[in-house]
Design a protein around this motif. Structure first.
Motif, short mmCIF file in Angstrom:
data_model
loop_
_atom_site.label_atom_id
_atom_site.label_comp_id
_atom_site.label_asym_id
_atom_site.label_seq_id
_atom_site.Cartn_x
_atom_site.Cartn_y
_atom_site.Cartn_z
N GLN A 21 -7.51 -0.35 3.53
CA GLN A 21 -6.29 -1.07 3.87
C GLN A 21 -6.54 -2.58 3.92
O GLN A 21 -5.73 -3.36 3.43
CB GLN A 21 -5.74 -0.58 5.21
CG GLN A 21 -5.16 0.81 5.13
CD GLN A 21 -4.79 1.38 6.48
OE1 GLN A 21 -5.50 1.18 7.46
NE2 GLN A 21 -3.71 2.13 6.51
N ALA A 24 -6.80 -3.79 0.41
CA ALA A 24 -5.48 -3.82 -0.24
C ALA A 24 -4.71 -5.08 0.13
O ALA A 24 -4.05 -5.68 -0.72
CB ALA A 24 -4.68 -2.58 0.15
N VAL A 25 -4.82 -5.50 1.38
CA VAL A 25 -4.15 -6.74 1.81
C VAL A 25 -4.71 -7.93 1.03
O VAL A 25 -3.96 -8.80 0.58
CB VAL A 25 -4.30 -6.93 3.34
CG1 VAL A 25 -3.83 -8.30 3.77
CG2 VAL A 25 -3.53 -5.85 4.08
N VAL A 28 -3.40 -7.81 -2.59
CA VAL A 28 -2.02 -8.28 -2.66
C VAL A 28 -1.98 -9.81 -2.65
O VAL A 28 -1.26 -10.43 -3.45
CB VAL A 28 -1.17 -7.68 -1.50
CG1 VAL A 28 0.17 -8.38 -1.38
CG2 VAL A 28 -0.99 -6.19 -1.71
N CYS A 32 -0.69 -12.27 -5.74
CA CYS A 32 0.34 -13.30 -5.54
C CYS A 32 -0.16 -14.65 -6.06
O CYS A 32 0.61 -15.39 -6.69
CB CYS A 32 0.73 -13.41 -4.07
SG CYS A 32 1.73 -12.04 -3.49
N ALA A 40 2.02 -7.14 -6.88
CA ALA A 40 1.68 -7.27 -5.47
C ALA A 40 2.65 -6.50 -4.59
O ALA A 40 2.23 -5.79 -3.66
CB ALA A 40 1.65 -8.74 -5.07
N ASP A 41 3.94 -6.60 -4.90
CA ASP A 41 4.94 -5.87 -4.13
C ASP A 41 4.77 -4.36 -4.27
O ASP A 41 4.90 -3.62 -3.30
CB ASP A 41 6.36 -6.27 -4.58
CG ASP A 41 6.74 -7.66 -4.14
OD1 ASP A 41 6.11 -8.21 -3.21
OD2 ASP A 41 7.68 -8.23 -4.74
N ILE A 43 1.99 -2.67 -4.98
CA ILE A 43 0.80 -2.24 -4.24
C ILE A 43 1.08 -2.27 -2.74
O ILE A 43 0.73 -1.35 -2.01
CB ILE A 43 -0.41 -3.11 -4.60
CG1 ILE A 43 -0.82 -2.84 -6.05
CG2 ILE A 43 -1.58 -2.84 -3.65
CD1 ILE A 43 -1.84 -3.79 -6.58
N ASP A 44 1.72 -3.32 -2.28
CA ASP A 44 2.00 -3.47 -0.86
C ASP A 44 2.87 -2.32 -0.34
O ASP A 44 2.66 -1.82 0.76
CB ASP A 44 2.67 -4.82 -0.60
CG ASP A 44 2.75 -5.16 0.86
OD1 ASP A 44 1.80 -4.86 1.61
OD2 ASP A 44 3.78 -5.74 1.27
N SER A 45 3.82 -1.89 -1.15
CA SER A 45 4.74 -0.85 -0.68
C SER A 45 4.23 0.57 -0.89
O SER A 45 4.67 1.49 -0.20
CB SER A 45 6.10 -1.00 -1.37
OG SER A 45 5.98 -0.78 -2.76
N ASN A 48 -0.48 2.85 0.73
CA ASN A 48 -0.81 3.78 1.82
C ASN A 48 -0.73 5.24 1.38
O ASN A 48 -1.51 6.07 1.83
CB ASN A 48 0.10 3.55 3.03
CG ASN A 48 -0.46 2.50 3.95
OD1 ASN A 48 -1.65 2.43 4.17
ND2 ASN A 48 0.41 1.68 4.50
#
Length: 62
Positions: A21, A24-25, A28, A32, A40-41, A43-45, A48
């Motif tokens: 996690q 992943a941050v 992202v 960006c 990025a969006d 992967i961010d969404s 998990n």
């Protein structure tokens, strides 16, 4: 694109879910900076959901 693929592999190569996690941050943020906001969006969404295998018990036969 190879760089993005390597970033995604780095997320899933982590030793545990917390580390994945955190990675992943970072990915992202890197995407960006590379002007890949849609990636990025995504992967961010969704990342998990791809980490559920970390909750499986370890295989004692390995």
């Amino acid at each position: 694109m190879r760089q993005v693929a390597a970033m995604l592999k780095a997320i899933h190569a982590q030793e545990n879910r917390t580390a994945a996690q955190e990675r992943a941050v970072k990915v992202v943020a890197e995407l960006c900076e590379m002007a890949l906001a849609k990636a990025a969006d995504l992967i961010d969404s969704k990342f998990n959901g791809t980490l559920t295998y970390y909750s499986y018990p370890p295989n004692p036969l390995v």
